[in-house]
Motif scaffolding. Structure first.
Motif, mmCIF file in Angstrom:
data_model
loop_
_atom_site.group_PDB
_atom_site.id
_atom_site.type_symbol
_atom_site.label_atom_id
_atom_site.label_comp_id
_atom_site.label_asym_id
_atom_site.label_seq_id
_atom_site.Cartn_x
_atom_site.Cartn_y
_atom_site.Cartn_z
ATOM 1 N N GLU A 41 0.427 -1.320 -0.169
ATOM 2 C CA GLU A 41 -0.373 0.154 -0.441
ATOM 3 C C GLU A 41 1.065 1.230 -0.224
ATOM 4 O O GLU A 41 0.333 2.150 -0.603
ATOM 5 N N TYR A 42 1.908 1.326 0.639
ATOM 6 C CA TYR A 42 2.774 2.646 0.789
ATOM 7 C C TYR A 42 3.649 2.435 -0.203
ATOM 8 O O TYR A 42 3.471 3.203 -1.145
ATOM 9 N N PHE A 43 4.345 1.224 -1.326
ATOM 10 C CA PHE A 43 5.438 1.654 -2.971
ATOM 11 C C PHE A 43 4.040 1.394 -3.468
ATOM 12 O O PHE A 43 4.664 2.150 -4.532
ATOM 13 N N ALA A 44 2.979 1.416 -3.646
ATOM 14 C CA ALA A 44 2.068 1.076 -4.710
ATOM 15 C C ALA A 44 0.359 1.608 -4.536
ATOM 16 O O ALA A 44 -0.407 1.143 -4.513
ATOM 17 N N PRO A 45 0.505 3.361 -3.286
ATOM 18 C CA PRO A 45 -0.907 3.399 -2.992
ATOM 19 C C PRO A 45 -2.213 3.151 -4.108
ATOM 20 O O PRO A 45 -3.284 3.492 -4.134
ATOM 21 N N ASP A 104 5.902 2.986 6.395
ATOM 22 C CA ASP A 104 5.726 5.022 6.232
ATOM 23 C C ASP A 104 7.068 5.165 5.783
ATOM 24 O O ASP A 104 8.003 3.919 5.518
ATOM 25 N N ALA A 105 7.672 5.906 5.258
ATOM 26 C CA ALA A 105 9.068 6.105 4.796
ATOM 27 C C ALA A 105 10.373 6.366 5.735
ATOM 28 O O ALA A 105 10.994 6.243 5.636
ATOM 29 N N ARG A 106 9.902 6.335 6.818
ATOM 30 C CA ARG A 106 10.863 6.044 7.687
ATOM 31 C C ARG A 106 11.363 4.647 7.996
ATOM 32 O O ARG A 106 12.683 4.441 7.496
#
Length: 119
Positions: free
Chosen positions: A60-64, A95-97
């Motif tokens: 979900e983060y990498f390909a929203p 998340d990004a972190r």
């Protein structure tokens, strides 16, 4: 079942786990086999089991624009894992972190410092 919400939360009192890491969505036969193996190791070592999962799903983060289909909400997953005998569910916010960490940082910060994973 105790739910642990990331390393910013208090460190678990009973550190030293046998860990299974993944999304465990649906708890199919492969997931059940992993949890059974973790249970065998935990019993042999006298340690509690923890499932470490991510929310949201890393895809979900990498390909929203094309998130994976969900079979279970986190609440449902926790219920199924508890029925499977899992003592702790550790939930990490993806998340990004977290995405920027290399493997060594993840192992040191999450598995070692936060959870004290033994296996």
């Amino acid at each position: 079942m105790l739910i642990l919400r990331g390393p910013a939360a208090a460190r678990p009192v009973d550190r030293g786990y046998v860990a299974a890491i993944g999304n465990f969505d649906g708890l199919h036969l492969g997931h059940q086999a992993i949890l059974a193996r973790a249970g065998e190791r935990a019993e042999a070592l006298g340690l509690p089991r923890v499932v470490l999962t991510f929310e949201p799903h890393p895809r979900e983060y990498f390909a929203p624009q094309s998130p994976p289909a969900r079979l279970m909400r986190l609440r449902d997953k926790a219920g199924w894992l508890a029925q499977a005998g899992i003592e702790r569910l550790a939930v990490l916010r993806f998340d990004a972190r977290l995405a920027a960490w290399d493997a060594e940082t993840f192992v040191e910060c999450i598995l070692d410092r936060w959870l004290g994973v033994r296996q």
